[in-house]
Motif scaffolding. Sequence first.
Motif, mmCIF file in Angstrom:
data_model
loop_
_atom_site.group_PDB
_atom_site.id
_atom_site.type_symbol
_atom_site.label_atom_id
_atom_site.label_comp_id
_atom_site.label_asym_id
_atom_site.label_seq_id
_atom_site.Cartn_x
_atom_site.Cartn_y
_atom_site.Cartn_z
ATOM 1 N N PHE A 1 33.622 -53.096 -51.949
ATOM 2 C CA PHE A 1 35.016 -53.221 -51.519
ATOM 3 C C PHE A 1 35.867 -53.989 -52.531
ATOM 4 N N TYR A 2 35.358 -54.183 -53.740
ATOM 5 C CA TYR A 2 36.103 -54.792 -54.844
ATOM 6 C C TYR A 2 36.642 -56.179 -54.470
ATOM 7 N N ILE A 3 35.756 -57.019 -53.946
ATOM 8 C CA ILE A 3 36.108 -58.395 -53.593
ATOM 9 C C ILE A 3 35.455 -59.315 -54.625
ATOM 10 N N PRO A 4 36.226 -60.007 -55.462
ATOM 11 C CA PRO A 4 35.634 -60.881 -56.490
ATOM 12 C C PRO A 4 34.893 -62.064 -55.863
ATOM 13 N N TYR A 5 33.818 -62.501 -56.542
ATOM 14 C CA TYR A 5 33.018 -63.625 -56.054
ATOM 15 C C TYR A 5 32.266 -64.238 -57.222
ATOM 16 N N THR A 6 31.752 -65.435 -56.992
ATOM 17 C CA THR A 6 30.905 -66.127 -57.971
ATOM 18 C C THR A 6 29.709 -66.721 -57.236
ATOM 19 N N GLN A 7 28.662 -66.997 -57.991
ATOM 20 C CA GLN A 7 27.483 -67.626 -57.411
ATOM 21 C C GLN A 7 27.802 -69.078 -57.054
ATOM 22 N N ALA A 8 27.437 -69.462 -55.835
ATOM 23 C CA ALA A 8 27.697 -70.822 -55.384
ATOM 24 C C ALA A 8 26.600 -71.760 -55.851
ATOM 25 N N LYS A 9 26.887 -73.039 -55.833
ATOM 26 C CA LYS A 9 25.912 -74.042 -56.244
ATOM 27 C C LYS A 9 24.783 -74.091 -55.221
ATOM 28 N N GLY A 10 23.557 -74.096 -55.703
ATOM 29 C CA GLY A 10 22.404 -74.120 -54.817
ATOM 30 C C GLY A 10 21.954 -72.747 -54.373
ATOM 31 N N SER A 11 22.519 -71.689 -54.931
ATOM 32 C CA SER A 11 22.128 -70.333 -54.564
ATOM 33 C C SER A 11 20.780 -70.000 -55.176
ATOM 34 N N THR A 12 19.932 -69.342 -54.394
ATOM 35 C CA THR A 12 18.622 -68.905 -54.859
ATOM 36 C C THR A 12 18.459 -67.422 -54.593
ATOM 37 N N GLU A 13 17.362 -66.882 -55.086
ATOM 38 C CA GLU A 13 17.131 -65.457 -54.892
ATOM 39 C C GLU A 13 16.842 -65.133 -53.433
ATOM 40 N N LYS A 14 16.115 -66.027 -52.767
ATOM 41 C CA LYS A 14 15.813 -65.789 -51.356
ATOM 42 C C LYS A 14 16.990 -66.129 -50.449
ATOM 43 N N ASN A 15 17.742 -67.157 -50.821
ATOM 44 C CA ASN A 15 18.898 -67.574 -50.033
ATOM 45 C C ASN A 15 20.142 -67.557 -50.917
ATOM 46 N N PRO A 16 20.692 -66.369 -51.174
ATOM 47 C CA PRO A 16 21.877 -66.306 -52.043
ATOM 48 C C PRO A 16 23.120 -66.827 -51.332
ATOM 49 N N ARG A 17 23.954 -67.490 -52.084
ATOM 50 C CA ARG A 17 25.227 -68.012 -51.580
ATOM 51 C C ARG A 17 26.314 -67.688 -52.599
ATOM 52 N N TYR A 18 27.510 -67.424 -52.074
ATOM 53 C CA TYR A 18 28.604 -66.993 -52.937
ATOM 54 C C TYR A 18 29.859 -67.787 -52.598
ATOM 55 N N GLU A 19 30.757 -67.840 -53.540
ATOM 56 C CA GLU A 19 32.071 -68.466 -53.372
ATOM 57 C C GLU A 19 33.141 -67.395 -53.545
ATOM 58 N N ILE A 20 34.053 -67.341 -52.574
ATOM 59 C CA ILE A 20 35.155 -66.368 -52.600
ATOM 60 C C ILE A 20 36.454 -67.138 -52.433
ATOM 61 N N GLN A 21 37.363 -66.936 -53.331
ATOM 62 C CA GLN A 21 38.667 -67.571 -53.229
ATOM 63 C C GLN A 21 39.468 -66.944 -52.091
ATOM 64 N N ASP A 22 40.299 -67.764 -51.456
ATOM 65 C CA ASP A 22 41.093 -67.277 -50.323
ATOM 66 C C ASP A 22 42.011 -66.124 -50.722
ATOM 67 N N ASP A 23 42.555 -66.183 -51.940
ATOM 68 C CA ASP A 23 43.470 -65.127 -52.378
ATOM 69 C C ASP A 23 42.749 -63.805 -52.627
ATOM 70 N N ASP A 24 41.443 -63.849 -52.828
ATOM 71 C CA ASP A 24 40.680 -62.623 -53.097
ATOM 72 C C ASP A 24 40.166 -61.948 -51.833
ATOM 73 N N ILE A 25 40.305 -62.590 -50.691
ATOM 74 C CA ILE A 25 39.853 -61.998 -49.433
ATOM 75 C C ILE A 25 40.933 -61.048 -48.924
ATOM 76 N N PRO A 26 40.675 -59.754 -48.776
ATOM 77 C CA PRO A 26 41.711 -58.789 -48.367
ATOM 78 C C PRO A 26 41.952 -58.801 -46.858
ATOM 79 N N SER A 27 42.358 -59.949 -46.349
ATOM 80 C CA SER A 27 42.575 -60.045 -44.896
ATOM 81 C C SER A 27 43.786 -59.232 -44.447
ATOM 82 N N TYR A 28 44.736 -58.983 -45.352
ATOM 83 C CA TYR A 28 45.912 -58.195 -44.993
ATOM 84 C C TYR A 28 45.572 -56.720 -44.801
ATOM 85 N N GLU A 29 44.384 -56.292 -45.268
ATOM 86 C CA GLU A 29 43.968 -54.900 -45.090
ATOM 87 C C GLU A 29 43.075 -54.704 -43.862
ATOM 88 N N ILE A 30 42.715 -55.774 -43.198
ATOM 89 C CA ILE A 30 41.941 -55.671 -41.957
ATOM 90 C C ILE A 30 42.947 -55.523 -40.817
#
Length: 371
Positions: free
Chosen positions: A144-173
Amino acid sequence: MKLKFNILRNSIAVLAIAGTALFADAQATDSSSSSIRRGSRESREAASGPQVTQRMQQFFQDDASQNDASMQWMRIIYRTLDLEDPANSALYFPEEAVEGEENLFRLIMHLLADGKIQAYDYVDGRENFTDRNRLNVAETLDRFYIPYTQAKGSTEKNPRYEIQDDDIPSYEILSYYIIERWTFDTRTNRKEVKVEAICPVLHRAGDFGSEAMKYPMFWVRMEPLRPYLASQDIFIDDDNNLAKYTYDDFFAMNLYKGDIYKTRNHSGKSLMQLYPTPEALEHARDSIQKRLDSYDANLWVPTREELIAAREAREAAENGTVDEDATEKAPKARVPRRNPRNKQSKPKVQKEPKAPKASSGNAVRSVRRRK
């Protein structure tokens, strides 16, 4: 005597020294515990987003547990919630993140990216909330073309991501799918409606300005999401700008408004597939909703007054004196029954008195009875 006095004095001195040491240890322990408490409180205040404790999670898990053995009846209903409807606008606003407030989709995306909740693939309406259909968050964000980055403490088994508020397409929901569970519990003799899962639907137009297409993104079970929904205050009325409700109240009190698009059936077909014409589709929706609303009312034995009112209304309808639709909506009035004994008698014809017969003699014959 002097020896005893010296022993007593030395004992008192030892006790005084021991008491001083114990008091110092107690002060140190209290200061350290207070510093720990103060540090934990500061860390909680510094943390962002709604905070959910283990006790809150356990409370909602116990509240959601149900025993199917006590259920007499159950119906699974699928609805679509249009966010352009004023009744559902509380799920869309605020469009941008405000201090202490965020809309439902932004809240779900932050929890999903942080690994606090699990989501499941939307596979052509076949819902299967198992590990096999668990959502791959990174693939979904890329799709869905939502930009993200790997969050601190992310692992392969427990991945975590950081998404900026401006990149969340809430206006399209612009809509959501929800799954309702209608049940009747024999222990409480109550009909209950609970939302089991929710799916955000993305409305995205094409490259050449064509009509927006609907893309159901994923399913999220309501049980693990409820503690976070209960921590987010919202206001649902423009006449009262105080946040008197939460997202959990909004769904638990059924304050939303949505059309039925599917019911659980053997074929797995939607209502649009079963009823292709708009008239038949609308009639099917109304019929299902009426059966849902009146299910518990049909379980109880009617009272004597209700039986009498129904009988009088039926007799009045048979006689044609009262309209059937009016009798169903208006309070039942007592209509006098016809009694075949009380027939109106025909007016009696007065007979003219007969003229006395003339006798052959001149004397008039006496009418007095003779012995």
